[in-house]
Design an enzyme around this catalytic site. Sequence first.
Site, PDB file in Angstrom:
ATOM      1  N   GLU A 167     -17.512   4.937 -29.303  1.00  0.00           N
ATOM      2  CA  GLU A 167     -18.045   6.080 -28.541  1.00  0.00           C
ATOM      3  C   GLU A 167     -19.573   6.039 -28.515  1.00  0.00           C
ATOM      4  OE1 GLU A 167     -15.670   8.622 -31.019  1.00  0.00           O
ATOM      5  OE2 GLU A 167     -14.603   9.408 -29.274  1.00  0.00           O
ATOM      6  N   GLY A 173     -15.659   6.298 -33.429  1.00  0.00           N
ATOM      7  CA  GLY A 173     -17.007   6.817 -33.145  1.00  0.00           C
ATOM      8  C   GLY A 173     -18.012   5.713 -32.859  1.00  0.00           C
ATOM      9  N   ALA A 225     -16.095   7.340 -37.143  1.00  0.00           N
ATOM     10  CA  ALA A 225     -16.567   8.493 -37.904  1.00  0.00           C
ATOM     11  C   ALA A 225     -16.128   8.269 -39.346  1.00  0.00           C
ATOM     12  CB  ALA A 225     -15.951   9.761 -37.339  1.00  0.00           C
TER      13      ALA A 225
HETATM   14  N1  COA Z   1     -14.801   5.839 -42.595  1.00  0.00           N
HETATM   15  C1  COA Z   1     -15.063   5.728 -43.906  1.00  0.00           C
HETATM   16  N2  COA Z   1     -15.002   4.577 -44.581  1.00  0.00           N
HETATM   17  C2  COA Z   1     -14.659   3.475 -43.893  1.00  0.00           C
HETATM   18  C3  COA Z   1     -14.387   3.509 -42.522  1.00  0.00           C
HETATM   19  C4  COA Z   1     -14.470   4.755 -41.856  1.00  0.00           C
HETATM   20  N3  COA Z   1     -14.264   4.883 -40.543  1.00  0.00           N
HETATM   21  N4  COA Z   1     -14.059   2.264 -42.115  1.00  0.00           N
HETATM   22  C5  COA Z   1     -14.146   1.477 -43.190  1.00  0.00           C
HETATM   23  N5  COA Z   1     -14.501   2.202 -44.268  1.00  0.00           N
HETATM   24  C6  COA Z   1     -14.704   1.732 -45.638  1.00  0.00           C
HETATM   25  C7  COA Z   1     -13.384   1.386 -46.327  1.00  0.00           C
HETATM   26  O1  COA Z   1     -12.754   2.555 -46.824  1.00  0.00           O
HETATM   27  C8  COA Z   1     -13.858   0.461 -47.410  1.00  0.00           C
HETATM   28  O2  COA Z   1     -14.407   1.234 -48.455  1.00  0.00           O
HETATM   29  P1  COA Z   1     -14.120   0.816 -50.007  1.00  0.00           P
HETATM   30  O3  COA Z   1     -14.727  -0.556 -50.150  1.00  0.00           O
HETATM   31  O4  COA Z   1     -14.840   1.881 -50.766  1.00  0.00           O
HETATM   32  O5  COA Z   1     -12.644   0.818 -50.167  1.00  0.00           O
HETATM   33  C9  COA Z   1     -15.012  -0.290 -46.743  1.00  0.00           C
HETATM   34  O6  COA Z   1     -15.420   0.520 -45.639  1.00  0.00           O
HETATM   35  C10 COA Z   1     -14.607  -1.646 -46.200  1.00  0.00           C
HETATM   36  O7  COA Z   1     -13.471  -1.467 -45.358  1.00  0.00           O
HETATM   37  P2  COA Z   1     -12.080  -2.239 -45.551  1.00  0.00           P
HETATM   38  O8  COA Z   1     -11.014  -1.390 -44.942  1.00  0.00           O
HETATM   39  O9  COA Z   1     -11.891  -2.634 -46.970  1.00  0.00           O
HETATM   40  O10 COA Z   1     -12.357  -3.523 -44.680  1.00  0.00           O
HETATM   41  P3  COA Z   1     -11.272  -4.415 -43.919  1.00  0.00           P
HETATM   42  O11 COA Z   1     -12.003  -5.626 -43.461  1.00  0.00           O
HETATM   43  O12 COA Z   1     -10.057  -4.607 -44.752  1.00  0.00           O
HETATM   44  O13 COA Z   1     -10.836  -3.551 -42.643  1.00  0.00           O
HETATM   45  C11 COA Z   1     -11.232  -2.144 -40.730  1.00  0.00           C
HETATM   46  C12 COA Z   1     -11.788  -3.238 -41.652  1.00  0.00           C
HETATM   47  C13 COA Z   1     -12.332  -1.729 -39.771  1.00  0.00           C
HETATM   48  C14 COA Z   1     -10.020  -2.680 -39.947  1.00  0.00           C
HETATM   49  C15 COA Z   1     -10.759  -0.936 -41.581  1.00  0.00           C
HETATM   50  O14 COA Z   1     -11.822  -0.588 -42.469  1.00  0.00           O
HETATM   51  C16 COA Z   1     -10.416   0.286 -40.778  1.00  0.00           C
HETATM   52  O15 COA Z   1      -9.346   0.349 -40.190  1.00  0.00           O
HETATM   53  N6  COA Z   1     -11.323   1.311 -40.767  1.00  0.00           N
HETATM   54  C17 COA Z   1     -11.073   2.556 -40.116  1.00  0.00           C
HETATM   55  C18 COA Z   1     -11.249   2.442 -38.619  1.00  0.00           C
HETATM   56  C19 COA Z   1     -10.941   3.758 -37.949  1.00  0.00           C
HETATM   57  O16 COA Z   1      -9.836   4.282 -38.015  1.00  0.00           O
HETATM   58  N7  COA Z   1     -11.941   4.329 -37.259  1.00  0.00           N
HETATM   59  C20 COA Z   1     -11.816   5.579 -36.564  1.00  0.00           C
HETATM   60  C21 COA Z   1     -12.141   6.694 -37.460  1.00  0.00           C
HETATM   61  S1  COA Z   1     -11.961   8.282 -36.654  1.00  0.00           S
END
Ligand code: COA
Length: 264
Positions: free
Chosen positions: A115, A112, A67
């Site tokens: 899910e 999400g 999400a």
């Molecule tokens: N919601 C909103 N934005 C998200 C997102 C999410 N669930 N997951 C990734 N993004 C965004 C990041 O904020 C980043 O934005 P920016 O470039 O404006 O800073 C962009 O997507 C790229 O992500 P980034 O974190 O830089 O990539 P990464 O390769 O370093 O890490 C993940 C990848 C997936 C490990 C990491 O993005 C992450 O942990 N995301 C959240 C996952 C999560 O908790 N999901 C459950 C949500 S309830």
Amino acid sequence: MAYENIIFEVKDPGVGLLTINRPKALNALNPGTLDEINDVIDTVEREGNVRVLVITGAGEKAFVAGADITEFPKMNALEAYLFALKGQKLFFRLEQLPVPVIACVNGFCLGGGCELAMSCDFIFASEKAKFGQPEINLGIIPGFGGTQRLARLVGRAKAKELCMTGEMISAEEARAIGLVARVFPADQLLEETLKVATALAQKSQIALRSIKKVIDEGVGVDLRSGCELEANAFGLVFTSEDAREGVNAFLEKRKAQFKGGFTA
Ligand code: COA
């Protein structure tokens, strides 16, 4: 409806391809994206021209990374509850579509995203895909059905481990625990998924629909009741023109042409 967050196209022979298209946010699900997926479900139900639906993510990095976390700071408890219900309602609709739905998981499949994938009939994944329910790391819990569908798919203990640790697992591990059906090299995933979708689109839609319904309804009841559901569906499917065509084609040593329709 003009889409901002997704792309939806229908390819011959009735394969719908829904691509979540917010690659800069790793295809995170914001409310607008949920509304647009809901609109695709409306279209599939209304038009009847999609015989199989495939869902994937844009870009090489993510299927859906969860999400949209940027939405969370502005939500109060009631809004969070309603957001969870909105996602759950959507995923129930997706799960209950009368056509097969395949998740084509090309990268991060988290929160999400996992899910969403679990609400599809089965999951094909790239060998680069990563699965997880990392909400615990934000101090929250899954809200779009993750605790429930994951436990039903992989068992309670593994679901608890994944939701409590928030750790990601590889596509191969996800296949080993029964979350993923097949794993493909990244550059072959979409092509292989579309091949299977095309094959399903040429099978009897009535039989596919019955298999989906009987398996989904049967897992929630005792074995005898589930088998009774199966026997009823078996009888109903027997009245289809496709059943006559399939059996005749076998006996006449030719390829069946399934068209749908009932004889009785
Ligand atoms: N919601 C909103 N934005 C998200 C997102 C999410 N669930 N997951 C990734 N993004 C965004 C990041 O904020 C980043 O934005 P920016 O470039 O404006 O800073 C962009 O997507 C790229 O992500 P980034 O974190 O830089 O990539 P990464 O390769 O370093 O890490 C993940 C990848 C997936 C490990 C990491 O993005 C992450 O942990 N995301 C959240 C996952 C999560 O908790 N999901 C459950 C949500 S309830």
